[in-house]
Design a protein around this motif. Structure first.
Motif, mmCIF file in Angstrom:
data_model
loop_
_atom_site.group_PDB
_atom_site.id
_atom_site.type_symbol
_atom_site.label_atom_id
_atom_site.label_comp_id
_atom_site.label_asym_id
_atom_site.label_seq_id
_atom_site.Cartn_x
_atom_site.Cartn_y
_atom_site.Cartn_z
ATOM 1 N N PHE I 44 0.829 -1.205 0.000
ATOM 2 C CA PHE I 44 0.000 0.000 0.000
ATOM 3 C C PHE I 44 0.868 1.263 0.000
ATOM 4 N N TYR I 45 1.964 1.215 0.709
ATOM 5 C CA TYR I 45 2.855 2.385 0.798
ATOM 6 C C TYR I 45 3.841 2.455 -0.365
ATOM 7 N N GLY I 46 3.649 1.602 -1.375
ATOM 8 C CA GLY I 46 4.511 1.682 -2.567
ATOM 9 C C GLY I 46 5.885 1.081 -2.371
ATOM 10 N N GLN I 47 6.027 0.217 -1.376
ATOM 11 C CA GLN I 47 7.341 -0.330 -1.038
ATOM 12 C C GLN I 47 7.495 -1.797 -1.443
ATOM 13 N N ALA I 48 6.561 -2.301 -2.216
ATOM 14 C CA ALA I 48 6.668 -3.699 -2.632
ATOM 15 C C ALA I 48 6.079 -3.839 -4.021
ATOM 16 N N LYS I 49 6.480 -4.895 -4.714
ATOM 17 C CA LYS I 49 6.002 -5.152 -6.073
ATOM 18 C C LYS I 49 5.122 -6.406 -6.049
ATOM 19 N N PRO I 50 3.848 -6.293 -6.448
ATOM 20 C CA PRO I 50 2.985 -7.468 -6.484
ATOM 21 C C PRO I 50 3.123 -8.185 -7.828
ATOM 22 N N THR I 51 2.834 -9.465 -7.838
ATOM 23 C CA THR I 51 2.747 -10.189 -9.107
ATOM 24 C C THR I 51 1.409 -9.831 -9.761
ATOM 25 N N ASP I 52 1.275 -10.212 -11.025
ATOM 26 C CA ASP I 52 0.004 -9.966 -11.711
ATOM 27 C C ASP I 52 -1.146 -10.630 -10.959
ATOM 28 N N ASP I 53 -0.866 -11.824 -10.485
ATOM 29 C CA ASP I 53 -1.889 -12.570 -9.761
ATOM 30 C C ASP I 53 -2.293 -11.817 -8.488
ATOM 31 N N GLU I 54 -1.311 -11.253 -7.821
ATOM 32 C CA GLU I 54 -1.607 -10.511 -6.589
ATOM 33 C C GLU I 54 -2.382 -9.227 -6.877
ATOM 34 N N VAL I 55 -2.110 -8.629 -8.024
ATOM 35 C CA VAL I 55 -2.886 -7.450 -8.402
ATOM 36 C C VAL I 55 -4.345 -7.847 -8.603
ATOM 37 N N ASP I 56 -4.549 -8.977 -9.244
ATOM 38 C CA ASP I 56 -5.928 -9.453 -9.440
ATOM 39 C C ASP I 56 -6.628 -9.663 -8.098
ATOM 40 N N LYS I 57 -5.911 -10.300 -7.200
ATOM 41 C CA LYS I 57 -6.513 -10.544 -5.876
ATOM 42 C C LYS I 57 -6.840 -9.227 -5.171
ATOM 43 N N PRO I 77 4.456 -5.156 -15.347
ATOM 44 C CA PRO I 77 5.761 -5.809 -15.134
ATOM 45 C C PRO I 77 6.929 -4.816 -15.044
ATOM 46 N N HIS I 78 6.772 -3.633 -15.618
ATOM 47 C CA HIS I 78 7.878 -2.664 -15.588
ATOM 48 C C HIS I 78 7.883 -1.784 -14.341
ATOM 49 N N PHE I 79 6.882 -1.978 -13.474
ATOM 50 C CA PHE I 79 6.866 -1.201 -12.238
ATOM 51 C C PHE I 79 7.853 -1.800 -11.236
ATOM 52 N N PHE I 80 8.747 -0.968 -10.771
ATOM 53 C CA PHE I 80 9.656 -1.391 -9.708
ATOM 54 C C PHE I 80 9.675 -0.292 -8.663
ATOM 55 N N PRO I 81 9.379 -0.630 -7.431
ATOM 56 C CA PRO I 81 9.285 0.396 -6.389
ATOM 57 C C PRO I 81 10.585 1.187 -6.229
ATOM 58 N N GLU I 82 10.457 2.458 -5.913
ATOM 59 C CA GLU I 82 11.598 3.245 -5.416
ATOM 60 C C GLU I 82 11.440 3.258 -3.910
ATOM 61 N N ARG I 83 12.234 2.486 -3.268
ATOM 62 C CA ARG I 83 11.983 2.237 -1.848
ATOM 63 C C ARG I 83 12.643 3.263 -0.921
ATOM 64 N N GLY I 84 11.985 3.479 0.199
ATOM 65 C CA GLY I 84 12.611 4.145 1.327
ATOM 66 C C GLY I 84 12.518 5.670 1.364
ATOM 67 N N GLN I 85 12.028 6.282 0.280
ATOM 68 C CA GLN I 85 11.987 7.749 0.273
ATOM 69 C C GLN I 85 10.880 8.312 1.157
ATOM 70 N N LEU I 86 9.986 7.431 1.584
ATOM 71 C CA LEU I 86 8.809 7.852 2.349
ATOM 72 C C LEU I 86 9.159 8.370 3.747
ATOM 73 N N THR I 87 10.183 7.783 4.322
ATOM 74 C CA THR I 87 10.459 7.964 5.744
ATOM 75 C C THR I 87 11.567 8.980 5.956
ATOM 76 N N PRO I 88 11.251 10.134 6.587
ATOM 77 C CA PRO I 88 12.332 11.077 6.907
ATOM 78 C C PRO I 88 13.272 10.448 7.928
ATOM 79 N N MET I 89 14.567 10.684 7.785
ATOM 80 C CA MET I 89 15.545 10.115 8.714
ATOM 81 C C MET I 89 16.363 11.228 9.346
ATOM 82 N N PRO I 90 16.481 11.290 10.671
ATOM 83 C CA PRO I 90 15.770 10.474 11.640
ATOM 84 C C PRO I 90 14.260 10.701 11.563
#
Lengths: 158, 158, 158, 158, 158, 158, 158, 158, 158, 158
Positions: I44-57, I77-90
């Protein structure tokens, strides 16, 4: 807050001490070494690598106030400078800061003009030299700094 | 990640568009305005203040592709540039970065040579000009950047 | 977390020690040296370059609690201060922080008023002096700090 | 890279527009409002809170180019400025940077002199005023900036 | 990663050692000095300036485990604390971090309520005290921290 | 540089607008909601989660100037605040900065006293409340801020 | 938190859309353009400058899903990429971060080996190419990344 | 500003000294240890863990210029490198910076191509090797750096 | 200061809206998708890639409140998450910050114990899962977070 | 770049030395002290406070290789750890970095699931424990890290 010279390797500090004792300017040392004045200053600050021949000349120019053996041991063939760690960024010293400010204020203007004259690429900072001249402009002492760097066009082909 | 031109004020973006449409280089505009090429580029990037006369020339050179009225309204006597915010520091663009790297690597060498030639003070970045020249050196295209800044000696007296 | 004085060069620390021993204020030293009080304090903190004559006066005023020879060796013609590294930014000390806060809160107001009165340019921080006065305002002790810096108009001509 | 004025609240932008249209300086507005010039500029930049009476005067001075209703709604009793977010630190603009540089270079000198004259405490940046004057010094235009802040001695007693 | 006490001046470290040896709490020392507990702790950490009389009391309370002469030399009239450098920001220590977190989470709420109750201004951090109490709340040990700072209204008049 | 209120979610902005229209203080709203004043302000700034019942009360107190449906949709059971992003650190606003400065200057003193009174642990910032009171101290308006947080001792056992 | 593609110029976004619609890999586009795969991806991300001929090929390969006119207008001779602003540093994305980690962990090892094999200088990042291969190593899928950059020896002569 | 070698553990400094004395390259040591050249350099810089057997070989290759006992004591089974602290980020040294610049400029291009060839995952930086080769390209000395890291697909299942 | 959900791609925002409308917990969605709860939240937060089957579900579970077509187009199939930008550090949010604090306080302890049990290497964050459980400990609600990551030993061989 | 152990207090370094000499694992020491393995490691790194009884056990387990007197003097009742300063953030060491990366990538997912299961609040990092287990998962060595922290609901009532 240690002075930048005190933070250098022992042989570099010795170079500064010897230069002070012999009352030589970088310009004078440069002339006797057959190198550029700014390069010699960079060498003193640990930012350049001399050849064996240049180490000999350095010892010759600054002797007997430098320890020739330590000098040769330090500037051996395996010595490669770790460049750039000397200068805090942004620089706090006003003389250094003005050079930095120019990048901030005129950076994009310089980039655009470089691209218009040369195309897509950069001025090399490796195949590069810099000099400082004292000139008169409108009757006032003026600092002229000249950078010359080889043109490196972007060229990406495996 | 917007391009730096898109982040400029509308009239500045218009200047870039007009320049592109009229296929003029900064050098050509500079010649027709009687100013320096780098200064003109700086003006386009919002880093310089033109006189009323220079605004007229700019309109003349780039007309009818710029909105003269908007141009005059923007570059009014009360317009004073907010300089330097354009350039991320350290610069990520390699063309800009090399200018920054030179400060990090050769900064103290330049500072020392300036002091040896002039004494305690700075090269002004205000009473200052810069130019870019294409020269040949050892048979290779070489970027020559020249900074000229008034010498300002430290002088502290109430 | 070492105190800022302990981080200074040996001769600077000696100056502070001698001043404490002789119970002299910066104002008293300044009067005897014919210089400004803030400049003398800046000199103690390694932020200013004295002339040979001023070094002699310093030795005269603080003798015999300073080592004249070390003093002269340090403040030789080749000594040029590395300015500004002393102060963490933003300053953590409240007395320093308030000077910084004023730049953050009133900076643009000051910039605008400077531009309205002078045009496009800056107050020099090099051809510059500062003083501190104790005044009464509405019956309360008030700190008055006065900066005076030469007006430097932007002037870009190769 | 939006100009700082464009980043202000609508009513503040309107103040700048009205001022430009009526060709008034901060000094002129200040005189007609009975307030200080730098304070008026700070008000324009959203860094000060006017009284209801001052809002009326502002509307009076800049009318009809400001929307009186919007002005009163904005500068209501519940409006309290969020100060200081306007200025990037370190400032990239040279006019602002020089004020910052003075803190870095002369900060400890000023702190020491303040302590010698007043004791342990600070110059208030709240019960505080600043002004800019154009003076002549050695025949040259000189920017004089004067800060006056109430002396606040450290006083810790539950 | 040196402990914060080890980074203090020698006399401050001595204070901590003497306190440990005599098994005195800050509360006990505070009572015997007639000052506040948090102030005494701040003094130990180099964040406060004692009067000559207070130095005497300190020596009295912690004697003979402190070097009276060194103590008096250090806490002389010319000693002024450099405050705030002790604490890394953001604090890494959880006890300190929670105080910082409160500013991040409840800062604007506190600012708003301060403004509603007092107007435009600040709680002084100079004419200021703090205390820590152990109280029971819903049957659980509870830390109560009380800040009291003089109200300083914004007041800008040259 | 958008005001902090304008950066909040729509319903939070509506709360501020309604409060301004109805001329209610946080204290008045707090009394009518049976909650603490600082908590109510925190709620307005998006830093707290109200119960369904509290949402009803809020609608009741601020109606008809808030959109009850939007309010309920926003503050649904799945709403959980993202805390702390509102406040730039270090804070630029002086009212907020003073709270931050206290952590820097008195942080270790407070930590030490907490440990002496309670042992190894922290004041909770979660099971926590804060209030602001206007008190007189030596005849001067004084801001008293009280934090109360549950004592949490370190306790590490799998 | 906008995706990096959404932050690109319109024509770059169009390139990505067209590629998705036509289900072409960077490898396929690269083959049809006669360029390297990584270079094509860099071009899509606004990090490379195509020749006019390459723009034509791009239009040819991706037509009719790209606006040829807009494409040619954007990638005109005056277009010069602003490189490197796309990638937050340190990268938060793990795929990018591992490339960064390698510099942190093996950087000095690589520098030393480069110096031993080549002398004092750098691998050019301008006259440079990179490729990605899928290889088997010990029976496991392995990512092989190859960088090739021209050797640039330090050479400082005015 | 200490050289990076001087900041290493004593045994690592000894390794560098012995290597200099015996005039061995990393390549020669690597051959005699049966490991990769870059790994050996990483080991010297404290970025890798040798097996007991490798420690013996190291002692064998560099003896008698290393203290075998100290070597074994240091590289005991409980020694685990703290990786990556050696390299300032962004690197100030140009040789290191170019490796960093590649991540900034070509990072997203590499990420995209990796994903197209392998799917969602990363190149491991742990099950990883790197080498440096000197190759000729268009008649010029060229630095080829090859990274090989195991493909690690994202795989999240409790 | 936009909420983190509002900063996500449109389809991700839609997922959150649909979940709210259908009053489903991440646990319920996870059970119906046959995946882990934390993975679903990450998706939901854009940090993972679902399979086509998971998108259907996903469409099946959240229909008709999500736009199936947009969903499939986004998670192609060409979607690949850009991970980690969501969380300010610290992280500023206390719930997130505590996870970060654990790394600061217990990081070296965890590293040491990992090395003692496994040798030189890391816990993979790619071949990795995490779960959250509600357990009772000493009669109190306790959050148990379990990380499981594949052991990756350092292995450097070209 | 000193190893983290060398930066600890003398007694902590002694603990590590004694452990190495006696070839004890943290697990073995933990069993003999009746505490958790990670807690013992944290104690060694100066991140935990032992009771007097635990100090005795430590001396018992590691004797005679630790100086009992120094140990007792250090871990006296007035000793309170300064936590978290050991770990640079972001961590450069890959073993530590992966723990940090998990917060960046899965932080919001974990926060959401925590809120769904528990409500508005946090996992305590004070009333907290962590352990490391070696498990098999799909036939591969797997690192399992378990955090358990008391649930702390937000609760703001004066």
């Amino acid at each position: 807050m240690t002075s930048v010279v005190q933070s250098l390797a022992d042989v570099n500090q010795q170079l500064f001490e010897a230069k002070k004792t012999k009352k030589l300017s970088f310009e004078q040392i440069a002339q006797r070494m057959g190198r550029d004045e700014v390069w010699v200053a960079a060498l003193f600050y640990g930012q350049a690598k001399p050849t064996d021949d240049e180490v000999d000349k350095l010892i010759d120019v600054l002797g007997p106030w430098v320890d020739a053996k330590a000098m040769k041991r330090h500037f051996n063939p395996h010595f490669f400078p770790e460049r750039g760690q000397l200068t805090p960024m942004p620089p706090t010293d006003p003389t250094l800061y003005r050079l930095y400010e120019v990048v901030g204020v005129y950076g994009y203007a310089l980039k655009s003009v470089i691209h218009e004259k040369f195309g897509d690429g950069i001025m090399s900072a490796i195949n590069f030299s810099a000099k400082v001249d004292k000139v008169q402009k409108n009757g006032a002492d003026t600092v002229r700094i000249t950078y010359e760097g080889k043109w490196l066009p972007y060229d990406f082909h495996c």
